[in-house]
Design a protein around this motif. Sequence first.
Motif, PDB file in Angstrom:
ATOM      1  N   ARG A 104      34.197 -11.521  -5.069  1.00  0.00           N
ATOM      2  CA  ARG A 104      35.503 -11.106  -5.020  1.00  0.00           C
ATOM      3  C   ARG A 104      36.740 -12.107  -5.236  1.00  0.00           C
ATOM      4  O   ARG A 104      37.577 -11.790  -6.143  1.00  0.00           O
ATOM      5  CB  ARG A 104      35.929 -10.523  -3.391  1.00  0.00           C
ATOM      6  CG  ARG A 104      35.049  -9.007  -3.065  1.00  0.00           C
ATOM      7  CD  ARG A 104      35.559  -8.320  -1.996  1.00  0.00           C
ATOM      8  NE  ARG A 104      35.002  -9.264  -0.631  1.00  0.00           N
ATOM      9  CZ  ARG A 104      34.053  -8.965  -0.206  1.00  0.00           C
ATOM     10  NH1 ARG A 104      33.207  -8.090  -0.677  1.00  0.00           N
ATOM     11  NH2 ARG A 104      33.953  -9.883   1.303  1.00  0.00           N
ATOM     12  N   HIS A 105      36.579 -13.367  -4.755  1.00  0.00           N
ATOM     13  CA  HIS A 105      37.586 -14.175  -5.192  1.00  0.00           C
ATOM     14  C   HIS A 105      37.466 -14.457  -6.660  1.00  0.00           C
ATOM     15  O   HIS A 105      38.762 -15.028  -7.234  1.00  0.00           O
ATOM     16  CB  HIS A 105      37.082 -15.613  -4.402  1.00  0.00           C
ATOM     17  CG  HIS A 105      38.237 -16.676  -4.754  1.00  0.00           C
ATOM     18  ND1 HIS A 105      39.312 -16.619  -4.087  1.00  0.00           N
ATOM     19  CD2 HIS A 105      38.203 -17.773  -5.443  1.00  0.00           C
ATOM     20  CE1 HIS A 105      40.284 -17.714  -4.637  1.00  0.00           C
ATOM     21  NE2 HIS A 105      39.446 -18.566  -5.441  1.00  0.00           N
ATOM     22  N   ASN A 106      36.609 -14.313  -7.347  1.00  0.00           N
ATOM     23  CA  ASN A 106      36.358 -14.565  -8.723  1.00  0.00           C
ATOM     24  C   ASN A 106      36.815 -13.391  -9.472  1.00  0.00           C
ATOM     25  O   ASN A 106      36.434 -13.172 -10.820  1.00  0.00           O
ATOM     26  CB  ASN A 106      34.938 -14.945  -9.110  1.00  0.00           C
ATOM     27  CG  ASN A 106      35.184 -15.835 -10.440  1.00  0.00           C
ATOM     28  OD1 ASN A 106      36.160 -16.659 -10.448  1.00  0.00           O
ATOM     29  ND2 ASN A 106      33.851 -16.030 -10.907  1.00  0.00           N
ATOM     30  N   GLY A 107      37.272 -12.200  -8.860  1.00  0.00           N
ATOM     31  CA  GLY A 107      37.540 -10.954  -9.567  1.00  0.00           C
ATOM     32  C   GLY A 107      36.542  -9.931  -9.627  1.00  0.00           C
ATOM     33  O   GLY A 107      36.586  -9.104 -10.478  1.00  0.00           O
ATOM     34  N   VAL A 108      35.443  -9.986  -9.102  1.00  0.00           N
ATOM     35  CA  VAL A 108      34.090  -9.302  -8.956  1.00  0.00           C
ATOM     36  C   VAL A 108      34.260  -8.239  -7.914  1.00  0.00           C
ATOM     37  O   VAL A 108      34.089  -8.806  -6.612  1.00  0.00           O
ATOM     38  CB  VAL A 108      32.898  -9.921  -9.311  1.00  0.00           C
ATOM     39  CG1 VAL A 108      31.735  -8.916  -9.499  1.00  0.00           C
ATOM     40  CG2 VAL A 108      33.027 -10.929 -10.384  1.00  0.00           C
ATOM     41  N   LEU A 109      34.184  -6.798  -7.996  1.00  0.00           N
ATOM     42  CA  LEU A 109      34.048  -6.002  -7.075  1.00  0.00           C
ATOM     43  C   LEU A 109      32.835  -5.936  -6.689  1.00  0.00           C
ATOM     44  O   LEU A 109      31.941  -5.761  -7.265  1.00  0.00           O
ATOM     45  CB  LEU A 109      34.661  -4.565  -7.497  1.00  0.00           C
ATOM     46  CG  LEU A 109      34.622  -3.356  -6.565  1.00  0.00           C
ATOM     47  CD1 LEU A 109      35.302  -3.653  -5.140  1.00  0.00           C
ATOM     48  CD2 LEU A 109      34.738  -2.182  -7.057  1.00  0.00           C
ATOM     49  N   VAL A 110      32.659  -6.052  -5.228  1.00  0.00           N
ATOM     50  CA  VAL A 110      31.346  -5.694  -4.563  1.00  0.00           C
ATOM     51  C   VAL A 110      31.116  -4.493  -3.947  1.00  0.00           C
ATOM     52  O   VAL A 110      31.890  -4.121  -3.068  1.00  0.00           O
ATOM     53  CB  VAL A 110      30.942  -6.692  -3.449  1.00  0.00           C
ATOM     54  CG1 VAL A 110      29.605  -6.744  -2.919  1.00  0.00           C
ATOM     55  CG2 VAL A 110      31.181  -8.282  -4.252  1.00  0.00           C
ATOM     56  N   PHE A 111      30.428  -3.340  -4.515  1.00  0.00           N
ATOM     57  CA  PHE A 111      30.209  -2.146  -3.739  1.00  0.00           C
ATOM     58  C   PHE A 111      28.958  -2.187  -3.180  1.00  0.00           C
ATOM     59  O   PHE A 111      27.915  -2.177  -3.929  1.00  0.00           O
ATOM     60  CB  PHE A 111      30.296  -1.097  -5.025  1.00  0.00           C
ATOM     61  CG  PHE A 111      30.683   0.247  -4.599  1.00  0.00           C
ATOM     62  CD1 PHE A 111      31.997   0.793  -4.641  1.00  0.00           C
ATOM     63  CD2 PHE A 111      29.830   1.090  -3.908  1.00  0.00           C
ATOM     64  CE1 PHE A 111      32.173   1.812  -4.207  1.00  0.00           C
ATOM     65  CE2 PHE A 111      29.823   2.351  -3.448  1.00  0.00           C
ATOM     66  CZ  PHE A 111      31.220   2.905  -3.620  1.00  0.00           C
ATOM     67  N   VAL A 112      28.723  -1.815  -1.863  1.00  0.00           N
ATOM     68  CA  VAL A 112      27.595  -1.755  -1.121  1.00  0.00           C
ATOM     69  C   VAL A 112      27.251  -0.539  -0.597  1.00  0.00           C
ATOM     70  O   VAL A 112      27.904   0.344  -0.161  1.00  0.00           O
ATOM     71  CB  VAL A 112      27.869  -2.701   0.134  1.00  0.00           C
ATOM     72  CG1 VAL A 112      26.639  -2.800   1.130  1.00  0.00           C
ATOM     73  CG2 VAL A 112      28.144  -4.088  -0.026  1.00  0.00           C
ATOM     74  N   VAL A 113      25.713  -0.259  -1.165  1.00  0.00           N
ATOM     75  CA  VAL A 113      25.288   0.936  -0.906  1.00  0.00           C
ATOM     76  C   VAL A 113      24.250   0.717  -0.150  1.00  0.00           C
ATOM     77  O   VAL A 113      23.066   0.348  -0.357  1.00  0.00           O
ATOM     78  CB  VAL A 113      24.818   1.902  -2.290  1.00  0.00           C
ATOM     79  CG1 VAL A 113      24.170   3.188  -1.740  1.00  0.00           C
ATOM     80  CG2 VAL A 113      25.975   2.215  -3.183  1.00  0.00           C
ATOM     81  N   VAL A 114      24.124   1.498   1.322  1.00  0.00           N
ATOM     82  CA  VAL A 114      23.053   0.920   1.938  1.00  0.00           C
ATOM     83  C   VAL A 114      22.382   2.205   2.605  1.00  0.00           C
ATOM     84  O   VAL A 114      23.043   3.401   2.837  1.00  0.00           O
ATOM     85  CB  VAL A 114      23.645   0.447   3.353  1.00  0.00           C
ATOM     86  CG1 VAL A 114      22.450   0.066   4.435  1.00  0.00           C
ATOM     87  CG2 VAL A 114      24.482  -0.852   3.082  1.00  0.00           C
TER      88      VAL A 114
END
Length: 665
Positions: A535-545
Amino acid sequence: RGGSTETGRALKYILHKGFPGGRNSSVPEVLIIISDGKSQGSTAMPAMQVKERHITVFAVGIKFPRWEELHVLASEPPERHLLFAGDADDAANGLYSTLSDPVCTATAPGCKVESHPCERRTLETVKELAGNYVCWKGSKQPNAVQASLCPFIRWKRVLIKHPSRCFRTVCPDPCDSQPCQNGGTCVPEGLDRYHCLCMPGYGADIHCAAKLSLECGVDLLFLMDSSAGVTLEGFLRFKAFLKRFLQAVVGQDSPMSVGVAQYDDDVKIPIELGQHKDTFSLMQRIDALNFGGGRTLTGRALKYIAQHGFRSTPVFADVQDDLPRVVVLLTDSKSQDSVAEAAKYAKDQNLFLIGVGSSFMRAELTTVTGNPQQTIVYSDPQDLFKRIPELQRKICSVGSPEGCQAQSLDLAFAVDASSGVGLENFLRLRRFVRSSCLHFVIDRDVTQIALVIYGSKAHTVFALDTHTSNSAVLQALDQVPFPGDSASAGRALLHVYSDVMTVQKGARPGVNKVVVLLTNGGGLQDAAAPAQQLRHNGVLVFVVVIGDAERDTLLRVAGSPSYLVHISSYEDLQYYQGLIIERICEEARSPVNLCKPNPCMNQGVCILGPGSYRCQCHGWEGPHCETRVLRGDSPRSPALPPRSHVQWSPRGLQHFSRALQHSKR
């Protein structure tokens, strides 16, 4: 008030008292008698005297009147002045007609009086011989009784019908010209106005004219089930739906080509793609389609259409028609052959599948389309026709340059392939990634997709710059292995950070970046820190559990509830695809930080400028610090800008990035 019917006395009262509040003799006098015609007294003389006073008399019979008496009461001619109140509409219309014509002369413009045959009915009490019965009579002989047969009479109420002519006022209906199109219902408002109740999808026009439009450019083929399972009624319903849809969306300037195929045991394409350019001839050909009545072989039909349905002759041999190819399957019967492999084959040919059927077909249609968002189910026949706007939107979702498909995006899927997931569920995850890829245009300039699978270690199946078309990605997905060891989501995200979302591995500067983590909830303990790094590097993390997991742990990895989807079972995963794609697309449309992730290699520092950036290098040179500075290099002229300070706009840096990737290969 009750009492007896004394019509004669009422007429005498009118003769004696006149019309209460009446005006002078220049105003016509009209007397309306409403009666059952069964007066206890004589009516002939008073009626004659009333008519001699030039009073126009209307006699209206109620229920079952005595028509002979009403004829005596009514003015001449009796067919114009004798009415029947048993039929309220005809009585009211006839009374209005007769009053308006000879008396008021105020018939509405365009209206006319029409006569028609009718019957006058009256209910009379008549004698009826019921039979002869033994009766006793007196005898001339004393103390004797004579027995004989006597007639038995009973009273019976009977209907007596009198042929006659009735009159009614007929006015032109504003709906007579059938102004409402496409199945709309015309509702009159008075004598000269109306409004149309339109079918869904046609309400934008006052006459329900076609206002939907397939302004998207697509090659569109309808595949219609004509098997015995769908029945003749269902086949005719699909034909009506198809006609109404095409009438609504196909205009003279429509950029799409339309074809129609039907199937049972065999597959036929009676309307070749683009064969008809005008709606009228297209409707005629659809009307001519005949019901088949054979077996339901949907799988065979899909494969045949993939091979023969989109024949085209490109201008150049190596240039294919780049219009999206859409197949709309209309079926209401379970297939008697396998549809999964055939649907996969069709998608491998870059066909976009949409399924339409009743609600009990949902599972099979989802198998065909690979995506519940591309499935349209209806609850009853009328509900089918309400789905026209929805079908139009789904067709144009593939051909339209709007939305997610036109946005530049670097997208990576990190898929849990551990033993905790199991092979069967891993295949479900793989199918989910496959159907998700169909929502994007995979191309160097639009969307790049990478796939990482992980257990205890992470492995890049293919990088962002590996495949440049949807078909190549789909083929690669079919070859993904299943390691089946323990899970470490942290290592997977760290791998994405260092080996996937980098310029060296194909990531494009100035393009939004998303990683979708698909996990069963295991191995997340070490994932929060790498997710924060991304996230700090501009990448969105989308978590599907899928399954049980601690929400606090999940939130630390996702960073926000907006980027967390918690699903109870793998079977339900497909129903969340639309939501997940929508969130990804929202991110694709958000503003981009050109320096995140850092486009500068070898510890170069990215410095933002107005609409551009530059790399400040140390011991390296080039636009992205990609070339080492060798000892003994001649010093540069002060007039020349240092190589490490070249500024790049988003368009320029994407072109350079592609050139750099090409040179590496």
